[in-house]
Design a protein around this motif. Structure first.
Motif, mmCIF file in Angstrom:
data_model
loop_
_atom_site.group_PDB
_atom_site.id
_atom_site.type_symbol
_atom_site.label_atom_id
_atom_site.label_comp_id
_atom_site.label_asym_id
_atom_site.label_seq_id
_atom_site.Cartn_x
_atom_site.Cartn_y
_atom_site.Cartn_z
ATOM 1 N N CYS A 24 8.216 -1.848 2.509
ATOM 2 C CA CYS A 24 6.879 -1.386 2.355
ATOM 3 C C CYS A 24 6.263 -1.434 0.920
ATOM 4 N N THR A 27 5.610 1.878 -1.074
ATOM 5 C CA THR A 27 6.944 2.855 -1.714
ATOM 6 C C THR A 27 7.938 1.727 -2.248
ATOM 7 N N ASN A 28 8.074 0.569 -1.917
ATOM 8 C CA ASN A 28 8.915 -0.392 -2.060
ATOM 9 C C ASN A 28 10.495 -0.145 -1.553
ATOM 10 N N SER A 29 10.423 0.553 -0.648
ATOM 11 C CA SER A 29 11.621 0.891 0.453
ATOM 12 C C SER A 29 11.686 0.076 1.238
ATOM 13 N N CYS A 38 4.137 5.396 9.058
ATOM 14 C CA CYS A 38 3.684 6.569 8.306
ATOM 15 C C CYS A 38 2.435 6.792 8.271
ATOM 16 N N LYS A 40 0.357 6.374 5.884
ATOM 17 C CA LYS A 40 -0.633 5.508 5.194
ATOM 18 C C LYS A 40 -0.582 3.968 5.835
#
Length: 90
Positions: A24, A27-29, A38, A40
């Motif tokens: 993502c 979120t950098n996840s 999500c 967003k």
């Protein structure tokens, strides 16, 4: 298209790593492609989300009627730069 049918790879914020997961950009996840999106979520233009995508079959292959010449198209094809793209419902 119903927002419940979207996957992470239908979002502009998703960057794929391989066939199962990606990152993502917000979120950098690391997230799995087919997990729930999500709040967003930002819809990525794809053929399946276009008013000009007609008669998709069970394999999500349909006909593009938005360009000068009709042709088959895969529903998950990225349509960010397509001149004939018109978002469903607009």
């Amino acid at each position: 298209m119903n927002k419940n049918n979207f996957k992470h790879n239908d979002c502009l914020n998703f960057s794929p790593i391989d066939v199962a997961k990606g990152i993502c950009r917000l979120t950098n996840s690391i997230i799995f492609i087919d997990s729930q999106t999500c709040g967003k979520f930002n819809e990525l233009p794809k053929c399946k989300n276009c008013t000009n995508f007609k008669n998709p079959n069970k394999d999500n292959i349909g006909t593009c009627t938005g360009l000068k010449k009709e042709a088959w198209a895969y529903g998950d094809l990225n349509a960010v730069t397509c001149e004939g793209y018109k978002k469903l419902g607009e």
